[in-house]
Design an enzyme around this catalytic site. Sequence first.
Site, mmCIF file in Angstrom:
data_model
loop_
_atom_site.group_PDB
_atom_site.id
_atom_site.type_symbol
_atom_site.label_atom_id
_atom_site.label_comp_id
_atom_site.label_asym_id
_atom_site.label_seq_id
_atom_site.Cartn_x
_atom_site.Cartn_y
_atom_site.Cartn_z
ATOM 1 N N THR A 149 -44.948 54.705 38.393
ATOM 2 C CA THR A 149 -45.617 55.775 37.638
ATOM 3 C C THR A 149 -46.541 56.523 38.607
ATOM 4 O O THR A 149 -46.090 57.395 39.335
ATOM 5 C CB THR A 149 -46.382 55.220 36.423
ATOM 6 O OG1 THR A 149 -47.221 54.126 36.828
ATOM 7 C CG2 THR A 149 -45.415 54.741 35.356
ATOM 8 N N LYS A 175 -44.740 47.199 40.029
ATOM 9 C CA LYS A 175 -45.320 48.531 39.924
ATOM 10 C C LYS A 175 -46.707 48.378 39.326
ATOM 11 O O LYS A 175 -46.975 47.469 38.531
ATOM 12 C CB LYS A 175 -44.471 49.479 39.086
ATOM 13 C CG LYS A 175 -44.306 49.153 37.611
ATOM 14 C CD LYS A 175 -45.459 49.519 36.692
ATOM 15 C CE LYS A 175 -45.886 50.971 36.846
ATOM 16 N NZ LYS A 175 -47.088 51.232 35.958
ATOM 17 N N THR A 186 -49.411 40.962 34.448
ATOM 18 C CA THR A 186 -49.968 42.207 34.956
ATOM 19 C C THR A 186 -48.906 43.284 35.074
ATOM 20 O O THR A 186 -47.778 42.976 35.394
ATOM 21 C CB THR A 186 -50.631 42.006 36.326
ATOM 22 O OG1 THR A 186 -51.252 43.213 36.709
ATOM 23 C CG2 THR A 186 -49.639 41.618 37.372
ATOM 24 N N GLU A 272 -54.987 53.415 42.105
ATOM 25 C CA GLU A 272 -55.130 54.868 41.972
ATOM 26 C C GLU A 272 -56.338 55.368 42.751
ATOM 27 O O GLU A 272 -57.471 54.956 42.508
ATOM 28 C CB GLU A 272 -55.248 55.243 40.499
ATOM 29 C CG GLU A 272 -53.939 55.066 39.750
ATOM 30 C CD GLU A 272 -54.055 55.283 38.267
ATOM 31 O OE1 GLU A 272 -53.016 55.490 37.627
ATOM 32 O OE2 GLU A 272 -55.183 55.237 37.737
#
Length: 400
Positions: A149, A175, A186, A272
């Site tokens: 993603t 991922k 997770t 991120e």
Amino acid sequence: MQIRHEGHIATPLGFYTDGLHAGLKRFKKDIGLIYSDVPAQTAAVYTQNYFKGAPITVTQASLATSSLTQALIVNSGNANTCTGKKGIADAYAMRAATAAKLQLPVDYVTVASTGVIGVPLNLPRVLDGIAQLDETQSNGHGFQEAILTTDKAVKSVCVTIELDGQTVTVAGVAKGSGMINPNMATLLGFITTDAAIEGVYLDKLLRQTIERSFNQITIDGDTSTNDMVLVMANGRAGNDILCANHPQILQFKAALMYVCEQLSKKVAADGEGATKLIEVNVTGALQQTDARLIAKKVVGSNLVKAAFFGEDGNWGRIIDAIGYAGVPINPDTVDIAISGVTVLKNSEPVIIDEARDLTPVLKAHDITIAVELHLGNEAGTAWGCDLSYEYVKINAAYRT
């Protein structure tokens, strides 16, 4: 143990994978398949979030019937969570379409999804994608791309060991970049192995391994609705069936732990907006669970994460996180070192030249925090990343 740098999720004998663009995302691959040419012992752990994605419901239903499966179908770009009865029906439709394509019993198929929550799945595109997937391919990289993603890179590991004179391969892919603070599982993690192993023992071993690997990473403190780690063992290597009493079981345990730890570190490093991988090692604890909890509290502290993004060795934020972890410590006996530079000894500051000693190590991508409690002999490790401006930017515009 031999690390297979060229290996991937389809390297173990009897496994095939593919990934392609079905149209759930604008351009990138968004649907993938793992297929074993023989039934595989399968175990999985799932999110503890009360809002669970529809695919988890379907996968739990498949594994409730038997520990044997042969295929996993996964999509990215849409989590299929909080989508009501239609979402459940769509997840079952993904399972049925995959089973029909591969001529398998429906219970031999598991399902996973990841992406935006609360948006109905575009089922026609998914079904069209399933029809196009090729179960004769060893397209490991294509599968790895299809599950991403906001990830910046694929995350895969592959190792081989010798068991009973046979070469056994353990491979994994994961991922995850945001909404990561696992509990029992997770993000999405898939592991394949051609080892022969008892199904009940595989389930037990996976849960033990998860506690010391995937459950020890945190990026932003959020536990996703779709977290799942699933392992398939098809026995194609031809070793004697692994169980607790197998004379070489420690070698398989070490291989599985290595794969899970490496995937965990890769996820943490790809958080991120991350610019640094932070590893926290806690030693001298009374209990292993205490050490793991303290390590995770430190690496999960937003103040610690922000400090390391700013390359500021503010150990006061580290000691603060240790203190509120909720486990027994002696506030007079704690040592802290940052990438080998001791900043606290017996809970008292160590005088250093920060510009000379600390600043250079804080500029590195990998930073290690060592905490010695001087209470016992137990240890624990956790992984995370720094907190950058980019994290806010990514998540402020996640749907746009």
